[in-house]
Design a protein around this motif. Structure first.
Motif, short mmCIF file in Angstrom:
data_model
loop_
_atom_site.label_atom_id
_atom_site.label_comp_id
_atom_site.label_asym_id
_atom_site.label_seq_id
_atom_site.Cartn_x
_atom_site.Cartn_y
_atom_site.Cartn_z
N LEU A 244 1.03 -0.88 -0.41
CA LEU A 244 -0.25 -0.37 0.31
C LEU A 244 1.09 0.91 -0.23
O LEU A 244 0.38 2.35 -0.30
CB LEU A 244 -1.39 0.10 1.13
CG LEU A 244 -2.12 -0.70 0.68
CD1 LEU A 244 -2.66 -1.05 2.66
CD2 LEU A 244 -2.62 -0.68 -0.62
N SER A 245 1.42 1.29 0.60
CA SER A 245 2.99 2.14 0.24
C SER A 245 3.04 2.70 -0.62
O SER A 245 3.89 4.32 -1.01
CB SER A 245 4.17 2.17 1.47
OG SER A 245 4.89 1.12 0.80
N SER A 246 2.66 2.01 -1.63
CA SER A 246 3.61 1.70 -2.77
C SER A 246 2.64 2.47 -4.19
O SER A 246 2.62 3.23 -5.16
CB SER A 246 4.39 1.13 -3.87
OG SER A 246 3.42 -0.03 -4.15
N VAL A 247 0.81 2.32 -3.31
CA VAL A 247 0.15 3.01 -4.36
C VAL A 247 -0.43 3.98 -4.32
O VAL A 247 -0.32 4.50 -2.82
CB VAL A 247 -0.79 1.47 -4.13
CG1 VAL A 247 -2.67 2.30 -4.84
CG2 VAL A 247 -0.43 0.00 -4.55
N SER A 248 -1.39 5.20 -4.83
CA SER A 248 -1.78 5.99 -4.42
C SER A 248 -3.37 5.57 -4.43
O SER A 248 -4.35 6.40 -4.15
CB SER A 248 -1.60 7.36 -5.80
OG SER A 248 0.06 7.81 -6.37
N SER A 249 -3.87 5.11 -5.60
CA SER A 249 -5.15 4.39 -5.75
C SER A 249 -5.85 3.12 -6.08
O SER A 249 -4.80 3.19 -6.97
CB SER A 249 -6.09 6.08 -6.45
OG SER A 249 -5.52 5.96 -7.56
N MET A 250 -6.85 2.37 -6.71
CA MET A 250 -7.11 1.65 -7.04
C MET A 250 -8.48 2.34 -7.30
O MET A 250 -9.40 2.46 -6.65
CB MET A 250 -7.19 0.38 -5.99
CG MET A 250 -7.50 -1.27 -6.99
SD MET A 250 -7.20 -2.42 -6.02
CE MET A 250 -7.50 -2.27 -4.36
N LEU A 251 -9.01 2.01 -9.07
CA LEU A 251 -10.49 2.17 -9.56
C LEU A 251 -10.37 0.24 -9.41
O LEU A 251 -9.90 -0.30 -10.59
CB LEU A 251 -10.69 2.10 -10.96
CG LEU A 251 -9.95 4.45 -10.83
CD1 LEU A 251 -10.38 4.75 -11.80
CD2 LEU A 251 -10.92 4.82 -9.75
N LEU A 252 -11.99 0.03 -9.53
CA LEU A 252 -12.35 -1.57 -9.27
C LEU A 252 -13.51 -1.37 -10.05
O LEU A 252 -14.79 -0.74 -9.74
CB LEU A 252 -12.93 -2.10 -7.87
CG LEU A 252 -11.53 -1.84 -6.63
CD1 LEU A 252 -12.25 -2.59 -5.63
CD2 LEU A 252 -10.65 -3.78 -7.61
N SER A 253 -13.73 -2.72 -11.21
CA SER A 253 -14.86 -2.02 -12.68
C SER A 253 -15.83 -2.74 -12.02
O SER A 253 -15.67 -4.09 -10.97
CB SER A 253 -14.33 -3.29 -13.34
OG SER A 253 -13.83 -4.55 -13.15
#
Length: 254
Positions: A244-253
């Motif tokens: 999670l420390s390397s992630v900005s956001s996530m979109l789920l279909s």
């Protein structure tokens, strides 16, 4: 990318290649750059686009959309002005280079949408309005890839599988499922620029109401920064794990 006009359905692939581009004996595209000693080899983008068009046609047929022969076509756009194709006329007709693209550029007062439609106009007859409406509905409701946005403006398309980490963190994230959540945002809990041991996860709930839709409702949980997103990238055989420390956001279909 898919572009729907009244005459045709286009599957479009954009490749930002630069350098000198040739087609190898095995069909791969070979890109040579003056500042690099080793040439880059890429699978044939035209063949990939044709396969995607074939998959799309099969999907549409399964959804009950009957299309005339040759209605689905594909294009591969090479927009980088620092790319030279050798020989210039040795690439398939589906390829649009930067020079060809600029020759299609609209006049200053022209509408961009009209230009795009003209660039891909094939001279075929318009489809019946009812067929176009049905096709538009099916495309809008078609499944799409999930998207993980990484720090540094990088992203990965594919399918979100699960969270991995300490049991209490996974339990805190149990409500984040594609049936309920459309987007998550990762934020620091510290304002001092230090690497935080815990991160704030904001997630928006889906609103399936067709009338009176309001701003999305956001929830939040705090978990360890070492918690991982398990993700299956598109066209890959192995899953990947992103902290999670390397992630900005996530979109789920949906």
């Amino acid at each position: 990318m898919v572009l729907l006009t009244k005459q045709e359905l286009w599957v479009i692939s954009v490749k930002n290649f630069s350098g000198i581009l040739t087609i190898g004996g095995d069909g791969c595209w070979v890109c040579e750059k003056p500042d690099k000693h080793k040439a880059e080899r890429h699978p044939d983008p035209v063949e990939e686009a044709r396969k995607q068009a074939s998959i799309l046609q099969s999907y549409l047929e399964q959804r009950g959309v009957a299309l005339p022969e040759g209605y689905i076509s594909c294009k591969v756009i090479l927009p980088n002005p620092k790319l030279c194709t050798v020989p210039a006329d040795g690439f398939p007709s589906e390829v649009i280079t930067h020079d060809q693209w600029t020759r299609l550029k609209p006049e200053p007062k022209s509408m961009l949408s009209s230009w795009v439609k003209g660039a891909f106009r094939s001279g075929k007859k318009d489809m019946q309005e009812s067929v176009n409406q049905n096709l538009d509905f099916v495309l809008c409701s078609a499944p799409i890839w999930d998207r993980v946005q990484l720090k540094g403006n990088k992203y990965v398309l594919g399918e979100f599988l699960e969270f991995k980490g300490k049991q209490e963190d996974v339990e805190a994230l149990r409500h984040i499922r594609r049936s309920k959540v459309g987007r998550i945002i990762i934020q620091k809990t510290s304002m001092f620029g230090l690497a935080p041991s815990r991160l704030q996860v904001l997630y928006s709930l889906r609103d399936y109401r067709t009338e009176g839709a309001s701003e999305p409702e956001w929830k939040e949980v705090t978990v360890r920064s070492s918690t991982e997103i398990v993700f299956q990238p598109e066209n890959a055989s192995k899953v990947r794990k992103f902290k999670l420390s390397s992630v900005s956001s996530m979109l789920l279909s949906a």
